[in-house]
Motif scaffolding. Sequence first.
Motif, PDB file in Angstrom:
ATOM      1  N   THR A   1       0.818  -1.215   0.000  1.00 39.47           N
ATOM      2  CA  THR A   1       0.000   0.000   0.000  1.00 39.47           C
ATOM      3  C   THR A   1       0.852   1.265   0.000  1.00 39.47           C
ATOM      4  O   THR A   1       0.316   2.371   0.106  1.00 39.47           O
ATOM      5  CB  THR A   1      -0.932   0.027   1.234  1.00 39.47           C
ATOM      6  OG1 THR A   1      -0.126   0.069   2.425  1.00 39.47           O
ATOM      7  CG2 THR A   1      -1.817  -1.208   1.280  1.00 39.47           C
TER       8      THR A   1
ATOM      9  N   SER B   1      -5.742   2.052  -0.009  1.00 37.46           N
ATOM     10  CA  SER B   1      -4.984   1.164   0.874  1.00 37.46           C
ATOM     11  C   SER B   1      -5.926   0.304   1.700  1.00 37.46           C
ATOM     12  O   SER B   1      -5.709  -0.909   1.868  1.00 37.46           O
ATOM     13  CB  SER B   1      -4.078   1.976   1.807  1.00 37.46           C
ATOM     14  OG  SER B   1      -3.095   2.665   1.071  1.00 37.46           O
TER      15      SER B   1
ATOM     16  N   MET C   1      -6.202  -3.784   1.750  1.00 39.31           N
ATOM     17  CA  MET C   1      -6.067  -4.562   2.981  1.00 39.31           C
ATOM     18  C   MET C   1      -7.309  -5.423   3.218  1.00 39.31           C
ATOM     19  O   MET C   1      -7.204  -6.567   3.690  1.00 39.31           O
ATOM     20  CB  MET C   1      -5.820  -3.636   4.168  1.00 39.31           C
ATOM     21  CG  MET C   1      -4.455  -2.946   4.144  1.00 39.31           C
ATOM     22  SD  MET C   1      -3.075  -4.101   3.966  1.00 39.31           S
ATOM     23  CE  MET C   1      -3.280  -5.112   5.433  1.00 39.31           C
TER      24      MET C   1
ATOM     25  N   LEU D   1       2.704  -9.800   5.412  1.00 42.53           N
ATOM     26  CA  LEU D   1       2.676  -8.390   5.031  1.00 42.53           C
ATOM     27  C   LEU D   1       3.903  -7.679   5.580  1.00 42.53           C
ATOM     28  O   LEU D   1       4.156  -7.698   6.784  1.00 42.53           O
ATOM     29  CB  LEU D   1       1.408  -7.733   5.582  1.00 42.53           C
ATOM     30  CG  LEU D   1       1.293  -6.209   5.433  1.00 42.53           C
ATOM     31  CD1 LEU D   1       1.009  -5.844   3.979  1.00 42.53           C
ATOM     32  CD2 LEU D   1       0.193  -5.666   6.342  1.00 42.53           C
TER      33      LEU D   1
ATOM     34  N   LEU E   1      -1.396  -0.640   9.764  1.00 38.78           N
ATOM     35  CA  LEU E   1      -1.790  -1.859   9.060  1.00 38.78           C
ATOM     36  C   LEU E   1      -1.757  -3.091   9.961  1.00 38.78           C
ATOM     37  O   LEU E   1      -2.291  -4.141   9.602  1.00 38.78           O
ATOM     38  CB  LEU E   1      -0.894  -2.086   7.839  1.00 38.78           C
ATOM     39  CG  LEU E   1      -0.907  -0.990   6.768  1.00 38.78           C
ATOM     40  CD1 LEU E   1      -0.068  -1.421   5.575  1.00 38.78           C
ATOM     41  CD2 LEU E   1      -2.329  -0.665   6.324  1.00 38.78           C
TER      42      LEU E   1
END
Length: 208
Positions: A157, A165, A169, A184, A191
């Motif tokens: 992202t 973003s 996700m 990730l 995040l």
Amino acid sequence: MAGEKNAVLKNVSLVISEGDFVGIMGRSGSGKSTLVNLIGFLDKQFSGDYYFEDKLIGEYTDDDLSKIRNEYVGFVFQNFGLIETMTVAQNVELPLLYSGIPSLIKSKLVSESLKQVGLENFSNQSVKLLSGGQRQRVAIARAIVNHPKFIIADEPTGALDSKTSLEIMQLFMSLNKKGVTIILVTHDPSLMTFCTHEFKVSDGEVLI
């Protein structure tokens, strides 16, 4: 470098299980990219033991690892990694080119993959005309077309606005709920709320 070895990672010990959504946090230069290169079988220059499906990586041949990378791992990158002169479908099909799969099945797999990311009507579109979010969706479709066991997403992202973003996700969360393990890599702490496990990399050490 210049005949000298440089230890990027030190005393790493971690377990990633099937179905996890793992977040690996760290600043630039912390060693997180080296770590995911090892996890994704892109780098074999390490000492210690790395088990994949209860077998030491050192027991796999280079051909074995190439096959594992192609069939078991999906890679998603910050810069998308798409080929500008190809259509959306051609980009998604790339991991299937050396699989020996018949053309009709390839087409079906590409269509299914694009449907999962919400781009089923973009098959013949040039990637040059896509937005950043659409390009990342194409990259994710390419990553999942082989039904991989896990996806490594390296700053997926980083080049996107906050709304896009979030959409990306949420797409990763949807794939994870279907059984795909997600790894990730990011420097964005916000995040981590999407992840079930978090590892921090600092100066080559992994903090659990």
